[in-house]
Design an enzyme around this catalytic site. Structure first.
Site, mmCIF file in Angstrom:
data_model
loop_
_atom_site.group_PDB
_atom_site.id
_atom_site.type_symbol
_atom_site.label_atom_id
_atom_site.label_comp_id
_atom_site.label_asym_id
_atom_site.label_seq_id
_atom_site.Cartn_x
_atom_site.Cartn_y
_atom_site.Cartn_z
ATOM 1 N N GLU A 10 0.844 -1.183 0.000
ATOM 2 C CA GLU A 10 0.000 0.000 0.000
ATOM 3 C C GLU A 10 0.888 1.245 0.000
ATOM 4 O OE1 GLU A 10 -3.281 0.340 -0.102
ATOM 5 O OE2 GLU A 10 -3.765 -1.806 -0.032
ATOM 6 N N PRO A 190 4.037 8.501 2.338
ATOM 7 C CA PRO A 190 4.425 8.051 1.000
ATOM 8 C C PRO A 190 5.887 7.625 0.929
ATOM 9 C CG PRO A 190 3.165 10.101 0.891
ATOM 10 C CD PRO A 190 3.491 9.872 2.338
ATOM 11 N N SER A 191 6.197 6.786 -0.055
ATOM 12 C CA SER A 191 7.561 6.323 -0.335
ATOM 13 C C SER A 191 8.174 5.549 0.829
ATOM 14 C CB SER A 191 8.466 7.507 -0.714
ATOM 15 O OG SER A 191 7.936 8.213 -1.820
ATOM 16 N N ARG A 192 7.335 5.027 1.707
ATOM 17 C CA ARG A 192 7.791 4.276 2.876
ATOM 18 C C ARG A 192 8.623 5.130 3.840
ATOM 19 N NH1 ARG A 192 4.282 1.432 1.423
ATOM 20 N NH2 ARG A 192 4.231 -0.841 1.370
ATOM 21 N N LEU A 193 8.518 6.453 3.740
ATOM 22 C CA LEU A 193 9.213 7.340 4.679
ATOM 23 C C LEU A 193 8.260 7.667 5.825
ATOM 24 C CD1 LEU A 193 11.078 9.725 2.198
ATOM 25 C CD2 LEU A 193 11.956 7.702 3.395
#
Length: 213
Positions: A10, A190-193
């Site tokens: 996700e 977002p962006s796994r950050l």
């Protein structure tokens, strides 16, 4: 049809945790997140994964329900003779995890565990539906049972025993309090950050730091 488990993912976009939004007392933020989970109509927003450690050092985890937030502690109730009860008797520490996917949020807690007073356990037990009270008496939680029919007959016997009378709190049933020493707030980004804020209670005060995702 084969499912590509490794490909499931996700992209989290709902919000963030800015330093300006973080109170000095993490319990304030925790209460706020629980309230927002309830208002968002998530199924069982008070469900939490409770991890304990057995006498021989093996971890156990299961879902239980949060039943109270008091100052620096959270509360739940169970059968003291269950596997979790036996674990906590030998190793009175626990880790807890809340996961609210609809809000893209997670809260992790670690702390020491103590039994609540008999008065507090009685007060909560008497607030439960009658069927739940009977179930507490009928189930030797975590013990083997011959079959479901045996369990049903035990329930019916208990129901007859307490027909037209107040159902007392079993001596083997009651509440626990997890005194929080660490609590981490995770907000998907977002962006796994992702945002991760860890609070640690030390020297009689809360200190916090941002962790890398």
């Amino acid at each position: 049809m084969s499912i590509d488990i490794a490909g499931l993912r996700e992209n989290y976009t709902q919000g963030g945790l800015r330093e300006d939004d973080i109170p000095r007392d993490p319990i304030i933020l925790f209460r706020r997140w629980v309230e927002e989970a309830v208002k968002s109509e998530i199924a069982e927003p008070n469900a939490m994964s409770l991890a304990t450690v057995s006498e021989d050092g093996l971890p156990n985890s299961r879902i239980v329900l949060l039943k109270g937030i008091e100052n620096r502690s959270i509360r739940f109730f169970t059968n003291y003779k269950s596997s979790k009860g036996r674990d906590l008797e030998k190793n009175p520490v626990a880790a807890v995890c809340f996961w609210w996917p609809e809000l893209e949020r997670q809260v992790r807690i670690r702390g020491s565990v103590n039994k609540l007073s008999r008065e507090e356990s009685d007060a909560y037990f008497q607030s439960r539906p009658r069927e739940s009270k009977l179930g507490a008496w009928a189930s030797e939680q975590s013990s083997a049972v011959e079959n479901r029919e045996k369990l049903r007959k035990t329930y019916e016997s208990i129901s007859k025993r307490f027909k037209n009378t107040t159902i007392p709190t079993p001596e083997f049933w009651g509440g626990y309090e997890v005194t929080i020493s660490e609590i981490e707030f995770w907000q998907g980004r977002p962006s796994r950050l992702h945002d991760r804020i860890l609070f640690i209670f030390e020297q009689n005060k809360w200190n916090h730091k941002r962790l890398q995702p």
